[in-house]
Design a protein around this motif. Structure first.
Motif, PDB file in Angstrom:
ATOM      1  N   GLN A   3      29.662  22.682  40.880  1.00  0.00           N
ATOM      2  CA  GLN A   3      30.758  23.305  40.144  1.00  0.00           C
ATOM      3  C   GLN A   3      31.224  24.534  40.917  1.00  0.00           C
ATOM      4  N   TRP A   4      32.527  24.796  40.806  1.00  0.00           N
ATOM      5  CA  TRP A   4      33.095  25.937  41.513  1.00  0.00           C
ATOM      6  C   TRP A   4      33.839  26.821  40.518  1.00  0.00           C
ATOM      7  N   THR A   5      33.497  28.103  40.526  1.00  0.00           N
ATOM      8  CA  THR A   5      34.132  29.093  39.659  1.00  0.00           C
ATOM      9  C   THR A   5      34.845  30.099  40.544  1.00  0.00           C
ATOM     10  N   VAL A   6      36.130  30.307  40.276  1.00  0.00           N
ATOM     11  CA  VAL A   6      36.959  31.161  41.124  1.00  0.00           C
ATOM     12  C   VAL A   6      37.579  32.259  40.279  1.00  0.00           C
ATOM     13  N   THR A   7      37.365  33.503  40.680  1.00  0.00           N
ATOM     14  CA  THR A   7      37.935  34.654  39.981  1.00  0.00           C
ATOM     15  C   THR A   7      38.893  35.387  40.908  1.00  0.00           C
ATOM     16  N   SER A   8      40.107  35.658  40.421  1.00  0.00           N
ATOM     17  CA  SER A   8      41.124  36.340  41.210  1.00  0.00           C
ATOM     18  C   SER A   8      41.320  37.760  40.724  1.00  0.00           C
ATOM     19  N   GLU A   9      41.184  38.702  41.630  1.00  0.00           N
ATOM     20  CA  GLU A   9      41.448  40.099  41.298  1.00  0.00           C
ATOM     21  C   GLU A   9      42.916  40.313  40.978  1.00  0.00           C
ATOM     22  N   GLN A  10      43.796  39.549  41.615  1.00  0.00           N
ATOM     23  CA  GLN A  10      45.231  39.732  41.419  1.00  0.00           C
ATOM     24  C   GLN A  10      45.687  39.277  40.037  1.00  0.00           C
ATOM     25  N   THR A  11      45.214  38.105  39.604  1.00  0.00           N
ATOM     26  CA  THR A  11      45.674  37.553  38.336  1.00  0.00           C
ATOM     27  C   THR A  11      44.765  37.906  37.169  1.00  0.00           C
ATOM     28  N   GLY A  12      43.528  38.275  37.468  1.00  0.00           N
ATOM     29  CA  GLY A  12      42.560  38.522  36.410  1.00  0.00           C
ATOM     30  C   GLY A  12      42.022  37.259  35.781  1.00  0.00           C
ATOM     31  N   GLU A  13      42.349  36.120  36.357  1.00  0.00           N
ATOM     32  CA  GLU A  13      41.939  34.833  35.803  1.00  0.00           C
ATOM     33  C   GLU A  13      40.669  34.319  36.473  1.00  0.00           C
ATOM     34  N   THR A  14      39.930  33.505  35.716  1.00  0.00           N
ATOM     35  CA  THR A  14      38.806  32.749  36.260  1.00  0.00           C
ATOM     36  C   THR A  14      39.034  31.272  35.966  1.00  0.00           C
ATOM     37  N   VAL A  15      38.907  30.448  37.001  1.00  0.00           N
ATOM     38  CA  VAL A  15      39.100  29.008  36.876  1.00  0.00           C
ATOM     39  C   VAL A  15      37.812  28.321  37.310  1.00  0.00           C
ATOM     40  N   THR A  16      37.360  27.360  36.522  1.00  0.00           N
ATOM     41  CA  THR A  16      36.154  26.595  36.837  1.00  0.00           C
ATOM     42  C   THR A  16      36.511  25.114  36.913  1.00  0.00           C
ATOM     43  N   PHE A  17      35.983  24.430  37.926  1.00  0.00           N
ATOM     44  CA  PHE A  17      36.277  23.005  38.074  1.00  0.00           C
ATOM     45  C   PHE A  17      35.086  22.287  38.695  1.00  0.00           C
ATOM     46  N   GLY A  18      35.018  20.996  38.419  1.00  0.00           N
ATOM     47  CA  GLY A  18      33.993  20.143  38.981  1.00  0.00           C
ATOM     48  C   GLY A  18      34.537  19.316  40.126  1.00  0.00           C
ATOM     49  N   PRO A  19      33.713  18.475  40.739  1.00  0.00           N
ATOM     50  CA  PRO A  19      34.118  17.745  41.950  1.00  0.00           C
ATOM     51  C   PRO A  19      35.231  16.731  41.730  1.00  0.00           C
ATOM     52  N   HIS A  20      35.434  16.272  40.503  1.00  0.00           N
ATOM     53  CA  HIS A  20      36.447  15.241  40.261  1.00  0.00           C
ATOM     54  C   HIS A  20      37.575  15.726  39.346  1.00  0.00           C
ATOM     55  N   GLU A  21      37.653  17.021  39.131  1.00  0.00           N
ATOM     56  CA  GLU A  21      38.707  17.581  38.281  1.00  0.00           C
ATOM     57  C   GLU A  21      39.925  17.977  39.097  1.00  0.00           C
ATOM     58  N   ARG A  22      41.101  17.710  38.566  1.00  0.00           N
ATOM     59  CA  ARG A  22      42.344  18.096  39.218  1.00  0.00           C
ATOM     60  C   ARG A  22      42.699  19.515  38.798  1.00  0.00           C
ATOM     61  N   VAL A  23      43.022  20.354  39.766  1.00  0.00           N
ATOM     62  CA  VAL A  23      43.323  21.759  39.506  1.00  0.00           C
ATOM     63  C   VAL A  23      44.768  22.041  39.896  1.00  0.00           C
ATOM     64  N   GLU A  24      45.477  22.820  39.085  1.00  0.00           N
ATOM     65  CA  GLU A  24      46.860  23.207  39.367  1.00  0.00           C
ATOM     66  C   GLU A  24      46.943  24.724  39.531  1.00  0.00           C
ATOM     67  N   GLY A  25      48.122  25.202  39.954  1.00  0.00           N
ATOM     68  CA  GLY A  25      48.325  26.642  40.077  1.00  0.00           C
ATOM     69  C   GLY A  25      47.630  27.229  41.289  1.00  0.00           C
ATOM     70  N   TRP A  26      47.419  28.554  41.262  1.00  0.00           N
ATOM     71  CA  TRP A  26      46.869  29.240  42.423  1.00  0.00           C
ATOM     72  C   TRP A  26      45.491  28.715  42.818  1.00  0.00           C
ATOM     73  N   ALA A  27      44.695  28.289  41.847  1.00  0.00           N
ATOM     74  CA  ALA A  27      43.352  27.802  42.145  1.00  0.00           C
ATOM     75  C   ALA A  27      43.366  26.455  42.857  1.00  0.00           C
ATOM     76  N   SER A  28      44.523  25.781  42.899  1.00  0.00           N
ATOM     77  CA  SER A  28      44.590  24.490  43.591  1.00  0.00           C
ATOM     78  C   SER A  28      44.344  24.658  45.088  1.00  0.00           C
ATOM     79  N   TYR A  29      44.664  25.842  45.632  1.00  0.00           N
ATOM     80  CA  TYR A  29      44.403  26.073  47.053  1.00  0.00           C
ATOM     81  C   TYR A  29      42.905  26.130  47.331  1.00  0.00           C
ATOM     82  N   VAL A  30      42.143  26.634  46.371  1.00  0.00           N
ATOM     83  CA  VAL A  30      40.684  26.649  46.496  1.00  0.00           C
ATOM     84  C   VAL A  30      40.136  25.238  46.304  1.00  0.00           C
ATOM     85  N   ALA A  31      40.581  24.571  45.245  1.00  0.00           N
ATOM     86  CA  ALA A  31      40.116  23.206  44.980  1.00  0.00           C
ATOM     87  C   ALA A  31      40.491  22.269  46.121  1.00  0.00           C
TER      88      ALA A  31
END
Length: 373
Positions: free
Chosen positions: A57-85
């Motif tokens: 699992q991958w958890t990504v926290t952005s200082e700029q947006t204040g958001e945290t996004v968590t995703f697994g290996p088969h989950e589709r991610v949108e928005g800024w976190a899609s670059y990480v996924a």
């Protein structure tokens, strides 16, 4: 190191990588036509800290947006976190085991300004994940992976330039990149020694790479190459341009081809001028590039055209938009002692036109992606 490192949320981390934004000195929209480009890295950095998790699992926290996004290996991610996924996805596709990780991001690279904030994020994340997984992937191979993530996962039809610049640039140099062979040359670009500077003005006009207009330009180039029976517009040189244009029935397509072919030559001319030693010689080439983007590729907007006009009137040697177009930043080559005067002239022109105030800063060529700890 930029202040982004000090703002990195959380920690401590197992590994920290930083990657720069970039500007393109010359060579706009030639990268996806297998042409030549000449970017350099900015002092502005995106910093990523990562710690290994024992679960996939991958958890990504952005200082700029204040958001945290968590995703697994088969989950589709949108928005800024899609670059990480996308980086997780492309490394797994390439056969690398990617351990779960908690990642934190802070950045000084202005988002949406045409300074390649997405590539900076991708390359820093890649450094962290490869380190955590114990993988030794040569720097020269990383840009292709990051580009594939952006093209196939995020859905942005970018070329190879942004990721190459973020990864491979060196301080005091511009990166002469052949986008077909991926051969590179570090071209000395020490402006301070000549009393010069690059002033970057962020027009604050909206800028987005994942856009119909960007994709339309790329499709037009691909269709033209097919009509001309060449692998890419790189294979048409300036001498062969009149004949190539005569074979195209569509006026818009002719304009697009004329920009790419002449822009490719401008990269070669700029490199030759810099090898000659006097950076002032590249000023007229920069301005010709902007005029071609404005008239033939049709990707400028009133804000960036206003920056160019005001900077040239205030004494800049050359001025041009950098980035995908429809907003973003303008580079101006100026005498170092004239930076403030040129900036004032641009601000005055914006006020007169009723535009929101721009941002401006002076940049020097910096190093590419680096491991901090």
């Amino acid at each position: 190191m930029s202040s982004a490192l000090e703002r990195l949320p959380g920690g401590p981390y197992d590994v920290v990588w930083a990657s720069p934004g970039r500007v393109n000195l010359i060579g706009e929209h030639t990268d996806y036509n297998d042409g030549f480009v000449l970017p350099f890295a900015l002092p502005h950095r995106t910093v990523v800290g990562a710690s290994r998790l024992e679960r996939p699992q991958w958890t990504v926290t952005s200082e700029q947006t204040g958001e945290t996004v968590t995703f697994g290996p088969h989950e589709r991610v949108e928005g800024w976190a899609s670059y990480v996924a996308g980086i997780v996805w492309v490394l797994r596709e390439a056969g690398h085991e990617v351990p779960g990780a908690a990642l934190s991001i802070a950045s000084d690279v202005p988002f949406g300004a045409g300074l390649s904030s997405s590539a900076a994020l991708e390359c820093a994340v890649m450094g962290c994940l490869l380190d955590l997984g114990g993988h030794d992937v040569a720097m020269a191979l990383r840009p292709r992976l990051a580009q594939r993530a952006e093209n196939e996962y995020v859905g942005a039809p970018t070329g190879i330039m942004d990721q190459s610049a973020s990864t491979l640039c060196r301080a005091g140099h511009a990166l002469f990149l052949d986008c077909r062979s991926l051969a590179t040359e570090q071209v000395p670009f020490d402006l301070a020694a000549q009393g010069l500077a690059i002033l970057v003005v962020d027009s604050k006009a909206p800028h987005a790479h994942v856009s119909g207009e960007y994709a339309a330009r790329r499709r037009s180039c691909e269709q033209a190459a097919k009509t001309l029976d060449v692998a890419a517009l790189r294979d048409v040189d300036v001498a062969g341009l009149p004949g190539a244009l005569a074979r195209l029935d569509d006026e818009v397509m002719r304009k697009r081809v004329r920009h790419v072919v002449t822009e490719n030559q401008r990269v070669l001319d700029t490199v030759e001028a810099l090898r000659g030693g006097d950076a002032r010689d590249i000023g007229p080439i920069m301005t010709a590039s902007h005029e071609s983007m404005r008239d033939d590729y049709e990707i400028t907007v009133p804000e960036v055209d206003t920056v160019v006009r005001a900077a040239l009137q205030a004494g800049a040697y050359g001025s041009r938009m950098t980035g995908g177009g429809f907003g973003g930043c303008v580079l101006s080559l100026v005498d170092a002692e004239r930076c403030d005067a040129v900036e004032r002239a641009v601000r005055g022109a914006f006020a007169e036109a009723g535009f929101a105030p721009p941002d401006a800063f002076v940049v020097t060529p910096a190093d590419g992606t680096t491991k901090i700890s």
